[in-house]
Enzyme design. Structure first.
Site, short mmCIF file in Angstrom:
data_model
loop_
_atom_site.label_atom_id
_atom_site.label_comp_id
_atom_site.label_asym_id
_atom_site.label_seq_id
_atom_site.Cartn_x
_atom_site.Cartn_y
_atom_site.Cartn_z
N CYS A 161 0.80 -1.22 0.00
CA CYS A 161 0.00 0.00 0.00
C CYS A 161 0.84 1.27 0.00
O CYS A 161 0.29 2.37 -0.10
CB CYS A 161 -0.93 -0.01 1.20
N HIS A 300 -2.79 8.02 5.92
CA HIS A 300 -3.04 6.71 5.31
C HIS A 300 -4.48 6.30 5.62
O HIS A 300 -5.19 5.83 4.74
CB HIS A 300 -2.05 5.69 5.85
N GLU A 311 -1.32 5.16 13.46
CA GLU A 311 -0.95 6.33 12.67
C GLU A 311 -1.12 7.61 13.49
O GLU A 311 -0.29 8.53 13.39
CB GLU A 311 -1.78 6.40 11.40
N LYS A 332 -9.36 8.23 1.85
CA LYS A 332 -9.85 6.86 1.68
C LYS A 332 -11.29 6.73 2.17
O LYS A 332 -11.96 5.74 1.85
CB LYS A 332 -8.95 5.88 2.41
N HIS A 337 -9.73 2.03 -0.33
CA HIS A 337 -8.27 1.81 -0.33
C HIS A 337 -7.83 1.30 -1.70
O HIS A 337 -8.07 0.16 -2.06
CB HIS A 337 -7.88 0.82 0.76
N PHE A 396 1.48 -3.22 4.06
CA PHE A 396 1.76 -4.55 4.59
C PHE A 396 3.26 -4.83 4.50
O PHE A 396 3.92 -4.46 3.53
CB PHE A 396 1.01 -5.61 3.78
#
Length: 410
Positions: A161, A300, A311, A332, A337, A396
């Site tokens: 991502c 994010h 985050e 998002k 996403h 990830f």
């Protein structure tokens, strides 16, 4: 060291096919999340996705080319066409000084599924001769380079991502160091299919809600996972003097980039957020700046329980007391996403926020999580006139990437 600016932008998203349509949707707070139509989801756990609508690659590709190109690469080619048209760079750069850094977190998974079915049902001799070049994650970057004669550096990034942000950041570094005069950079993804959705669902990453308005709700106490999305974001990065010499449009300047790894877990962020905090500090360090109240952060913000909490902690650790004074939002909440395309599309959102003075909202944020207690611009867009913007991507494998930018050049 050279200065690096953005001279062209293009995107294919669930809320708009092009930068203007995409931005208008963000400012209006319109999300693109709806029941899955690309396959029958009845037997699975997941009902919703953010699908690209009304996409027509034939506007820029021949039918013979479309048949030999995976959907993720089609998205990338269309977004690259928009960015290059916007920039006006074609035929105005030495091919050996022109590069392409377009990545994908997953690549041609749709092609992989289709040709696996051929293998199982008809045998290996019937597998398409285009299977490998359609499936591999570098092919979008290669096809874009072929189309525009970009014979310089070509580096398709694959960092889950964080792919789009890392691609832009590495392109920024290459131009800054003198390795190219311009680079087409960004990310693309097309993984709304039973295999990817099943895999993400079974690792507990996706929301199982059936309510589109309460599905992608970053920083909300009721969040339960991300909504899978697709599309592409492509930008033209260019050395400042080269851009000025040809009187190119300049949307903003890239100031700093950082890339760290949690080195902790395959899917979960480090609970102390040291790696992601170090990434944020690193982007400011390269720019030679300290954060102030004029900063906008495009988080994010995936709407997963672990990401949003961690985050928030990373931003607090990196910014200190300033963390409570800056505006932050997660787009998002509207796009879902977009995986490997997310960072590039969110960079476009940052540049548009700087250009227009409007910060896009975090829609659906109605029940704030006490652990997510910063200013996440809930519900509606805000006029704020930020001077700098930071996009954050966390992938990830613990991949952390951030890109710091400002509007115009001085």
């Amino acid at each position: 060291m050279k200065r690096v600016v953005v001279t062209g932008m293009g995107c294919v998203t669930p809320i708009g096919l092009g930068v203007n349509e995409f931005w208008d949707s963000l400012v209006a707070g319109h999300h693109g999340i709806a029941p899955i139509t690309k396959f029958d989801p009845t037997d699975g756990k997941i009902a919703l996705a953010a699908e690209v609508k009304d996409f027509d690659p034939s506007q820029v590709m021949e039918n013979s080319e479309i048949r030999k190109t995976d959907l993720y690469a089609q998205y990338a080619l269309v977004a690259a066409h928009q960015a290059m048209e916007d920039s006006g760079l074609a035929d105005k750069i030495e091919p050996s000084r022109f590069g392409c850094y377009v990545g994908s977190g997953i690549g041609g998974l749709g092609t992989m599924i289709k040709e696996t079915e051929v293998l199982l049902n008809k045998g290996p001799n019937r597998v398409s001769p285009f299977f490998v070049p359609m499936m591999i994650a570098n092919m979008a970057s290669a096809l874009i380079a072929m189309r525009y004669g970009a014979q310089g550096p070509n580096l398709p990034v694959v960092t889950a991502c964080s792919t789009g942000t890392n691609a832009l950041g590495e392109a920024f570094r290459a131009i800054k160091a003198g390795g190219a005069d311009a680079i087409i950079a960004g990310g693309a993804e097309a993984s709304i299919n039973p295999l990817a959705v099943g895999g993400f669902a079974n690792c507990m990453a996706l929301t199982t809600t059936t309510d589109p308005d309460r599905s992608s709700i970053p920083f909300d106490a009721d969040r339960s996972g991300f909504v899978i999305s697709e599309g592409a974001g492509i930008l033209v990065l260019e050395e400042l003097d080269h851009a000025l010499e040809r009187n190119a449009p300049i949307y903003g300047e890239i100031l700093g980039y950082a890339n760290t790894c949690d080195a902790y877990h395959m899917t979960a962020p480090h609970p102390e957020a040291e790696g992601s905090a170090a990434m944020i500090r690193g982007a400011f360090a390269e720019a030679g700046m300290t954060p102030d109240e004029s900063l906008y952060i495009n988080a994010h913000g995936t709407s997963t329980p672990l990401n949003d909490k961690t985050e928030t902690l990373a931003i607090k650790k990196a910014l200190g007391e300033m963390a409570t004074k800056v505006a932050i939002s997660s787009t998002k909440s509207m796009t879902g996403h977009m995986l490997g395309a997310a960072g590039a599309v969110e960079t476009i959102a940052c540049l548009q926020a700087l250009r227009t003075g409007i910060i896009p909202p975090t829609v659906g944020l109605t029940n704030p999580d006490p652990d997510c207690d910063l200013d996440y611009v809930p519900g509606v867009a805000r006029e704020a006139h930020p001077q700098t913007a930071l996009t954050i991507s966390l992938g990830f494998g613990g991949h952390n990437a951030g890109l710091l930018m400002k509007s115009g050049v001085k």
